[in-house]
Design an enzyme around this catalytic site. Sequence first.
Site, PDB file in Angstrom:
ATOM      1  CD  GLU A 327      -2.989  -0.715   2.416  1.00 22.59           C
ATOM      2  OE1 GLU A 327      -4.177  -1.010   2.260  1.00 22.59           O
ATOM      3  OE2 GLU A 327      -2.535  -0.248   3.486  1.00 22.59           O
ATOM      4  CB  CYS A 328       0.839   4.360   0.062  1.00 19.31           C
ATOM      5  SG  CYS A 328       1.210   6.096  -0.276  1.00 19.31           S
ATOM      6  N   GLY A 329       3.516   3.539   0.189  1.00 17.54           N
ATOM      7  CA  GLY A 329       4.951   3.347   0.296  1.00 17.54           C
ATOM      8  C   GLY A 329       5.362   1.906   0.069  1.00 17.54           C
TER       9      GLY A 329
END
Length: 436
Positions: A327-329
């Site tokens: 997720e994201c990073g």
Amino acid sequence: MPASLVISAPASGVGKTTLTLALARAWRKRGLNVQCFKSGPDYIDPAFHAAATGRASVSVDSWAMDRGTIAHLVSRGGNADVVLAEGSMGLFDGVAARGVSGTGATADIAEMLGWPVVLVIDPSGQAQTAAAIAAGLRDYRAGVRLGGVVLNRVASPRHEDLVRRALNEAGIKVFGALPRHAEISLPKRHLGLVQAEEQAEIGKLIDEAARFVAEHVDLDAVLHSAGQWSPQAAANGLNVTPPGQRIALARDAAFSFVYPHMLEAWRAAGAEIVPFSPLADEAPDASANVCWLPGGYPELHAGKIAANARFRSGLRAFAETRPVHGECGGYMVLGAGLTDADGISHEMAGLLGLETSFAKRRMHLGYRLAELAAPMPGHQPGARLRGHEFHYSTILAQPDTPLAVVHDATGAVIAETGSRRGHATGTFFHLIAEDR
């Protein structure tokens, strides 16, 4: 029945978090059990709440969650003496289009639960106008009840007197006024506050905030303004499916953006969470059947992540036979490369072709509704997932099969579709709830 309050303000950056932490710690020092919540999609503030109260805090979100889920989450406050919900942004700030049970505004939670609002007002650069703002917030929405205000960053006794008089004339209670006090400022960086777990002196800072607020705010009057809340039985629990039975979860300073309610939901469904640290060059546990890389600050640790060969090779070996999701990073780390703020490119895990850069930062912020075009851990094609995106990275390449059709809160299709390749999947949004 617990005394219940919402701590809100006209805008961000006024002092909601500091006041929430100070009140929670001050009442705890008086022997009261305090339960905190956060309104909106936030994975940072709940950790500060837990540090102040000794009780786990979670986010409640009217755009992503139905009323049953919110009722289930706040029911943990039923055995507390005081319940505090910290708002996000301004009291009525949300998105333009209604979500599951509201627009994501703090006012939705205050009205839904019947909890009175304590406003933090910063009258810097104004005097009587502060009363007009408070009165406008009080009268804007009939179902939201204002308990009173706390003034923050008053310039002088004369300044305080002018604002107090105007508020009294408007029929608004003033619980106290805080002069500027640098010793209780919480450090910040580009995605919000520096996280509680990264601050060795966080306990002392909260103690000082509690002492300072108790000196300038009438804590008894604040408590007297609270509502007497009786938790209602929730018709349903958390509508979250765990990604697997035994979950290897990346967890350290680079991978720390996890909604507490998500981890609770996974455990409540019988899943086991096995944390590991990529920054310590650890690989996901070989006995896990899924690996999950949450968001965080990989851009601050990109060189170390690139150099940690055991982590990267272990992650690649894991993904040969089992699903890995970021997720994201975490999504960025699953990609081919990440360019940091200095323009230096670092090789990432290479499980996806995603390339991102922080050299030219651009903020991506908002709610996301995704309809999966391909499976991801815990969810099949066609599943509708509600989440939130907040990052400053720029996509240089996103060549893999799109994972989903993703819309923002207005219904517009966005380019951050997520990706899928083999057993690896990733999204820029952080999952909050399934849309059922």
